[in-house]
Design a protein around this motif. Structure first.
Motif, short mmCIF file in Angstrom:
data_model
loop_
_atom_site.label_atom_id
_atom_site.label_comp_id
_atom_site.label_asym_id
_atom_site.label_seq_id
_atom_site.Cartn_x
_atom_site.Cartn_y
_atom_site.Cartn_z
N MET A 63 0.82 -1.18 0.00
CA MET A 63 0.00 0.00 0.00
C MET A 63 0.87 1.25 0.00
O MET A 63 0.60 2.18 -0.74
N PHE A 64 1.92 1.26 0.83
CA PHE A 64 2.78 2.44 0.89
C PHE A 64 3.51 2.68 -0.43
O PHE A 64 3.68 3.82 -0.85
N GLU A 65 3.92 1.61 -1.08
CA GLU A 65 4.61 1.73 -2.37
C GLU A 65 3.67 2.32 -3.42
O GLU A 65 4.05 3.22 -4.18
N ALA A 66 2.45 1.83 -3.46
CA ALA A 66 1.47 2.35 -4.42
C ALA A 66 1.16 3.82 -4.14
O ALA A 66 1.05 4.62 -5.07
N LEU A 67 1.04 4.16 -2.89
CA LEU A 67 0.80 5.55 -2.50
C LEU A 67 1.95 6.44 -2.96
O LEU A 67 1.74 7.51 -3.54
N ALA A 68 3.16 6.00 -2.70
CA ALA A 68 4.35 6.79 -3.06
C ALA A 68 4.50 6.96 -4.56
O ALA A 68 4.93 8.01 -5.03
N GLU A 69 4.14 5.92 -5.32
CA GLU A 69 4.36 5.96 -6.76
C GLU A 69 3.22 6.61 -7.54
O GLU A 69 3.46 7.21 -8.59
N PHE B 296 5.76 10.94 3.14
CA PHE B 296 5.54 12.28 2.60
C PHE B 296 6.83 13.07 2.56
O PHE B 296 7.10 13.79 1.59
N LYS B 297 7.66 12.96 3.59
CA LYS B 297 8.93 13.68 3.62
C LYS B 297 9.82 13.26 2.45
O LYS B 297 10.41 14.10 1.77
N GLU B 298 9.90 11.96 2.20
CA GLU B 298 10.71 11.45 1.09
C GLU B 298 10.16 11.95 -0.25
O GLU B 298 10.94 12.34 -1.14
N ALA B 299 8.85 11.95 -0.39
CA ALA B 299 8.24 12.41 -1.64
C ALA B 299 8.47 13.91 -1.86
O ALA B 299 8.73 14.35 -2.98
N LEU B 300 8.39 14.69 -0.79
CA LEU B 300 8.64 16.13 -0.89
C LEU B 300 10.09 16.41 -1.28
O LEU B 300 10.37 17.30 -2.08
N LEU B 301 11.01 15.67 -0.68
CA LEU B 301 12.43 15.83 -1.03
C LEU B 301 12.68 15.46 -2.48
O LEU B 301 13.41 16.17 -3.19
N GLN B 302 12.10 14.37 -2.93
CA GLN B 302 12.28 13.92 -4.30
C GLN B 302 11.72 14.95 -5.29
O GLN B 302 12.31 15.20 -6.33
N ALA B 303 10.59 15.55 -4.95
CA ALA B 303 9.96 16.54 -5.82
C ALA B 303 10.58 17.93 -5.66
O ALA B 303 10.21 18.85 -6.38
#
Length: 64
Positions: A1-7, A43-50
Motif C-alpha cells: 500500500m505504501f509503495e502504491a501511494l508513493a508511486e 511524505f517527507k521522502e516524496a517532498l524531497l524527491q519533488a
C-alpha cells in the motif's frame, strides 16, 4: 500500500495546489502512532524527491 501511494498518489498530490499551503493528512484509528510515523516519512521522502517547499500537517485520530 505504501509503495502504491508513493508511486501513484503522492507525486500528483504534491505537484497540485498552492505550494504555500500545507498538505493536511488525517490518519484515522492510530493505535500506536506507527501508522502516522510511516506516512510522515513517506511524505517527507516524496517532498524531497519533488524538491517541493510544501509542508505537511499530520493529524492522528487515536482510538481510546
Amino acid at each position: 500500500m505504501f509503495e502504491a501511494l508513493a508511486e501513484t498518489v503522492l507525486p500528483d498530490l504534491i505537484a497540485k495546489g498552492d505550494p504555500e499551503e500545507p498538505l493536511r493528512i488525517w490518519v484515522a484509528g492510530c493505535a500506536t502512532g506507527e501508522e502516522a510515523y510511516s506516512l510522515a516519512i513517506l511524505f517527507k521522502e516524496a517532498l524531497l524527491q519533488a524538491e517541493s517547499p510544501r509542508k505537511v500537517t499530520l493529524f492522528c485520530d487515536r482510538y481510546r
